[in-house]
Design a protein around this motif. Structure first.
Motif, PDB file in Angstrom:
ATOM      1  N   LEU A  14       0.845  -1.189   0.000  1.00 13.41           N
ATOM      2  CA  LEU A  14       0.000   0.000   0.000  1.00 13.41           C
ATOM      3  C   LEU A  14       0.882   1.241   0.000  1.00 13.41           C
ATOM      4  O   LEU A  14       1.775   1.376   0.843  1.00 13.41           O
ATOM      5  N   LYS A  22      -3.107   3.852   4.886  1.00 18.59           N
ATOM      6  CA  LYS A  22      -2.351   2.644   4.527  1.00 18.59           C
ATOM      7  C   LYS A  22      -2.283   1.633   5.668  1.00 18.59           C
ATOM      8  O   LYS A  22      -2.476   0.440   5.454  1.00 18.59           O
ATOM      9  N   GLY A  26      -4.513  -1.586   5.570  1.00 17.56           N
ATOM     10  CA  GLY A  26      -3.623  -2.741   5.477  1.00 17.56           C
ATOM     11  C   GLY A  26      -3.926  -3.793   6.520  1.00 17.56           C
ATOM     12  O   GLY A  26      -3.954  -4.993   6.220  1.00 17.56           O
ATOM     13  N   VAL A  82       0.573  -8.208   3.496  1.00 15.69           N
ATOM     14  CA  VAL A  82       0.141  -6.852   3.169  1.00 15.69           C
ATOM     15  C   VAL A  82       1.151  -5.934   3.826  1.00 15.69           C
ATOM     16  O   VAL A  82       1.400  -6.033   5.029  1.00 15.69           O
ATOM     17  N   SER A  84       2.381  -2.001   4.455  1.00 13.78           N
ATOM     18  CA  SER A  84       2.132  -0.567   4.437  1.00 13.78           C
ATOM     19  C   SER A  84       3.485   0.131   4.403  1.00 13.78           C
ATOM     20  O   SER A  84       4.380  -0.213   5.168  1.00 13.78           O
ATOM     21  N   VAL A 106      -0.442  -0.766  -4.604  1.00 10.67           N
ATOM     22  CA  VAL A 106      -1.814  -0.264  -4.629  1.00 10.67           C
ATOM     23  C   VAL A 106      -1.802   1.130  -4.005  1.00 10.67           C
ATOM     24  O   VAL A 106      -1.479   1.291  -2.833  1.00 10.67           O
ATOM     25  N   TRP A 107      -2.134   2.129  -4.817  1.00  5.25           N
ATOM     26  CA  TRP A 107      -2.150   3.510  -4.366  1.00  5.25           C
ATOM     27  C   TRP A 107      -3.492   3.821  -3.726  1.00  5.25           C
ATOM     28  O   TRP A 107      -4.531   3.701  -4.372  1.00  5.25           O
ATOM     29  N   LEU A 108      -3.465   4.199  -2.457  1.00  7.13           N
ATOM     30  CA  LEU A 108      -4.658   4.702  -1.791  1.00  7.13           C
ATOM     31  C   LEU A 108      -4.680   6.200  -2.037  1.00  7.13           C
ATOM     32  O   LEU A 108      -3.942   6.962  -1.419  1.00  7.13           O
ATOM     33  N   VAL A 170     -10.028  -2.406  -2.239  1.00  6.28           N
ATOM     34  CA  VAL A 170      -8.716  -2.943  -2.616  1.00  6.28           C
ATOM     35  C   VAL A 170      -8.875  -4.368  -3.144  1.00  6.28           C
ATOM     36  O   VAL A 170      -8.304  -4.721  -4.185  1.00  6.28           O
TER      37      VAL A 170
END
Length: 187
Positions: A14, A22, A26, A82, A84, A106-108, A170
């Protein structure tokens, strides 16, 4: 994903601005996938026995960024999880390449007002220890957004989205990546 089983093949990384969620997203995502949740900043703090702010003051940002790269590389070579990352981690081309090769970024994506509402009362952000932290955040946002846009996938954050909503979003975008997430029916 009732009735479905998901198996994570690569680490989900993330990325995004401080305050994008994140860590919270996450943790929720890792719990849903029954995989470890890791935080690169927390790993750096543990290894250095110092806070990020203390590392910045004592050793400088360049030193911190080098340790960040080492930690991210190590974590990506471990069990799928996952992960962060800190807000600045994805800015380095080397980090982007390592993440893309071994995992999926994965861009938040959150707008500036939402980010400010989340970080303005926290004193744990060394980059915002300035005379005008809102302006500093806006400058960081302006320079970082084009680099975050290079992430493999993007999930937009909304002020009204819960952590659970974000974890669901996500998972939805990850369905487009069977090399990362394998979904099968139970039974």
């Amino acid at each position: 994903m009732a009735g479905l089983r998901a198996r994570l093949k690569k680490t989900i990384v993330l990325v995004g601005m401080m305050g994008a969620g994140k860590t919270a997203v996450g943790k929720a995502l890792a719990a849903r996938l029954a995989v470890p949740f890791l935080d690169s900043d927390r790993e750096i703090v543990k290894a250095a026995s110092a806070t990020i702010a203390e590392i910045f003051v004592r050793d400088g940002e360049a030193f911190f960024r080098d340790r960040e790269t080492e930690v991210i590389t190590r974590l990506l070579n471990a069990q799928a999880s996952v992960l962060s990352t800190g807000g600045g981690a994805f800015l380095a081309a080397h980090n982007r390449q390592v993440i893309s090769d071994a995992g999926v970024a994965v861009w938040l994506q959150a707008d500036l007002d939402l980010l400010w509402s989340r970080v303005r009362h926290k004193n744990t952000r060394p980059l915002l220890r300035t005379a005008n932290p809102r302006e500093t955040l806006a400058e960081l946002y302006k320079t970082r957004d084009p680099l975050y846009a290079l992430a493999d996938l993007r999930v937009s954050c909304g002020a009204d989205y819960s952590i659970d909503d974000m974890a669901t979003a996500v998972l939805e975008v990850l369905k487009s990546r069977p090399d990362v997430l394998e979904i099968s029916r139970d039974g």
